[in-house]
Design an enzyme around this catalytic site. Structure first.
Site, short mmCIF file in Angstrom:
data_model
loop_
_atom_site.label_atom_id
_atom_site.label_comp_id
_atom_site.label_asym_id
_atom_site.label_seq_id
_atom_site.Cartn_x
_atom_site.Cartn_y
_atom_site.Cartn_z
N HIS A 305 0.86 -1.19 0.00
CA HIS A 305 0.00 0.00 0.00
C HIS A 305 0.89 1.24 0.00
CE1 HIS A 305 -3.17 2.83 1.12
NE2 HIS A 305 -4.00 1.89 0.74
N ASP A 363 -8.01 -5.21 -0.12
CA ASP A 363 -8.47 -6.07 -1.23
C ASP A 363 -8.11 -7.53 -1.04
OD1 ASP A 363 -7.69 -3.24 -3.03
OD2 ASP A 363 -9.69 -4.10 -2.99
#
Ligand code: SDX
Length: 435
Positions: A305, A363
Site C-alpha cells: 500500500h 483487497d
C-alpha cells in the site's frame, strides 16, 4: 501556519511556509517556488505531495490508523451502518435518529433509474465487463438529471450526491442481470440499502426472494470499510475532474474508471484470480519468488500500500469477518480462504515483504467474502465502486467549497527533444521509434 522552511538553490534561496494540519505530517507550501526561484518540484506518483486540505478521512500509515471524520474505522465497523457512515462522510457529524431516518428515506426514493436507461444497458454485449457498463451508465446520468448539474448550487450538489449514492446499487445490479440475460429487478423500498442490492442482483420475477440477514450485514460492513480513503488514485481523479467544473456524474464516472485498475480497486478481482491460479499451498513459494523477482511483472495482489506500512486496519477487520461469515454461510472450509491465510503467513515471514513493509490491504480478503455471498468475481470492483461513491461525492463537495482549490494542472520535467527544424519527407531517414 507556523514555522518556515528555508530552501537554498543555485538560483537563490527562499523561505517556504509550513502548513500544520490537526493530525499527521505538516506540509511545506511550494506554490510560490516557480514564481520566485523558477524551479518545479518532481514527485512521480505524488508520494510526498499533498494536493489539498481535507477534513474527511485521516490515515496514519505507520500505525495502521483510519478515521472517518475523526471516528476510528473499528468503532464504525462495530457500531454503525453504511448509510449512517455515508451521512457522517457527507455532512461531517453522526446523524440523530431523525436525521438518519430522513437521509435513508431520501436515498431509498432515489434508487430508480430513468426507464430509457434500460435501452442503454441493452447496447452492451452480454460479456461486457460490469465496470465498463458502470463507467458508461454513470457518465450518462448527466443526460437525464439536468436539475442537479449546477455545481455552484449547494442544493444541486446535494441532490446529485443523493442520486449517485442511491443509484449505484441499481446500476450495478442491472449490469449483472444484463450479463446473465435475466430481467432487471426494480428497487424495493421496503428493504435496506444492501438488502435492496442483494434482491436486485439475485431475485427473479418468478420466485419470492428472502434477503439473507448475514449477507445483508456482511455487505453493509464491507461497504463501511470501503467508503472513503483520503486522496487515493480514484478520489484524486474525481477531484481533478471536478476542478475543471465538470458535472458530478462525469466526475464520478472518472473515479470509477480510475478505480478499475488492478493496482487500485481492481485488486480484489485480481486477488481471487491469483488465488485460483496458485491453486494449492504447495505452489505458494513459486508465486512468492515471482513477486520478488524484479524482472517478473507479477506482484502479490492484495499486498502492499502506498500509505499503510503496517497492516491495513480494514484488512484486519475483513479477515476476522471471513471466519464469521464463512461459518454462518456454511463455507467454513473455503479452500481459497485457507490458501489466502497460508499465503499471508508465508509472505509476512519473508524478508522481502518485511523489509518493504508489505502487508495485506483491504483487497486481500474482501473477495473471499464476496465469493461466499455468491457475488461473481467480475462484480468485486463494482462493489468497491458502490461503497466508494460516498467518499468520492464527499471529497468532490469538499473540493468545490474549498476557496484554495483551482483547476488541477500539474507541470512536468521535460525530457524530450530540444527544438529542431522540420525535415522534408524526401530527405528523411527511417528512425527507430519506441512504442
Ligand atoms: C487499494 O491509495 C489507496 O488508499 C488505495 C486503497 C483505497 O482504499 O482507495 O487503499 C485501495 O487500491 C489498495 C491497493 C490494492 N492494490 C494491490 O493490492 C496491487 C498490489 N500492490 C502493489 O501494486 C503496490 O503495493 C501498490 C500499488 C498498492 C502501492 O505501490 P507503491 O506505493 O507505488 O509501492 P511501490 O511500487 O513503490 O513498491 C515499493 C516496493 C517495490 O520494490 P523495490 O522497487 O523497492 O524493490 O515494494 C514492492 C515494489 O516492487 N512491492 C511489491 C508489491 N507491492 C510493492 N512487490 C510484490 N508484490 C506487491 N504487491
Amino acid at each position: 501556519m507556523n514555522d518556515k522552511a528555508r530552501l537554498t538553490t543555485p538560483h537563490g534561496e527562499t523561505e517556504l511556509p509550513i502548513h500544520e494540519g490537526t493530525m499527521g505530517p505538516a506540509a511545506i507550501g511550494i506554490d510560490r517556488l516557480y514564481r520566485e526561484l523558477h524551479y518545479l518540484t518532481y514527485d512521480p506518483g505524488f508520494v510526498s505531495t499533498a494536493a489539498c486540505k481535507s477534513a474527511i478521512t485521516f490515515i496514519d500509515g505507520e500505525q495502521g490508523v483510519l478515521l472517518y471524520r475523526g471516528y476510528p474505522i473499528e468503532q464504525l465497523a462495530e457500531q454503525s451502518s453504511f448509510l449512517e457512515v455515508a451521512y457522517l462522510l457527507l455532512y461531517g457529524e453522526l446523524p440523530t435518529q431523525s436525521q438518519l431516518d430522513e437521509f435513508s428515506d431520501i436515498i431509498t426514493h432515489h434508487t430508480m433509474l430513468n426507464e430509457n436507461l434500460r435501452d442503454f444497458f441493452r447496447g452492451f454485449y452480454h460479456d461486457a465487463h460490469p465496470m465498463a457498463i458502470m463507467v458508461g451508465v454513470v457518465g450518462s446520468l448527466s443526460a437525464f438529471y439536468h436539475d442537479s448539474l449546477d455545481i455552484h448550487d449547494p442544493r444541486h450538489r446535494e441532490i446529485a450526491a443523493h442520486r449517485l449514492i442511491a443509484k449505484m446499487p441499481t446500476i450495478a445490479a442491472a449490469s449483472y442481470k444484463h450479463s446473465i440475460g435475466e430481467p432487471f429487478i426494480y428497487p424495493d423500498n421496503s428493504l435496506s440499502y444492501t438488502g435492496n442490492l442483494l434482491k436486485m442482483m439475485f431475485a427473479v420475477p418468478s420466485e419470492p426472494y428472502e434477503v439473507d440477514p448475514v449477507a445483508e450485514r456482511a455487505l453493509d460492513l464491507i461497504f463501511i470499510l470501503h467508503a472513503d480513503h483520503e486522496q487515493n488514485a480514484s478520489t484524486s481523479t474525481v477531484r481533478v475532474a471536478g476542478s475543471s467544473g465538470a458535472n458530478p456524474f462525469a466526475c464520478i464516472a472518472s473515479g470509477i474508471a480510475a478505480l478499475w485498475g488492478p493496482a487500485h480497486g481492481g485488486a480484489n478481482e485480481a486477488v481471487l484470480t491469483m488465488l485460483e491460479e496458485i491453486g494449492t499451498p504447495e505452489r505458494i513459494p513459486e508465486f512468492i519468488a515471482r513477486a520478488k523477482d524484479r524482472k517478473d511483472p507479477f506482484r502479490l495482489m492484495g499486498f502492499g500500500h502506498r500509505v499503510y506500512k503496517n497492516y491495513d486496519p480494514r484488512a484486519r477487520i475483513i479477515r476476522k469477518m471471513c471466519h464469521e461469515v464463512l461459518d454462518k454461510l456454511g463455507d467454513a472450509n473455503d479452500p481459497l480462504f485457507e490458501l489466502a491465510l497460508k499465503l499471508e503467513e508465508i509472505a509476512l515471514a519473508d524478508e522481502y515483504f518485511i523489509e518493504r513493509k508489505l502487508y495485506p490491504n483491504v483487497d486481500f480478503y474482501s473477495g473471499i467474502i464476496y465469493r461466499a455471498l455468491k457475488i461473481p468475481t467480475k462484480l468485486f470492483t463494482v462493489m468497491f465502486a458502490i461503497a466508494r461513491t460516498v467518499g468520492w461525492v464527499a471529497q468532490w463537495m469538499e473540493m468545490i467549497q474549498d476557496p484554495e482549490q483551482r483547476i488541477s494542472r500539474p507541470r512536468q520535467l521535460y525530457v524530450g527533444p530540444v527544438q529542431r527544424d522540420y525535415v522534408p519527407i524526401e530527405i528523411r531517414k527511417a528512425s527507430e521509434v519506441s512504442s
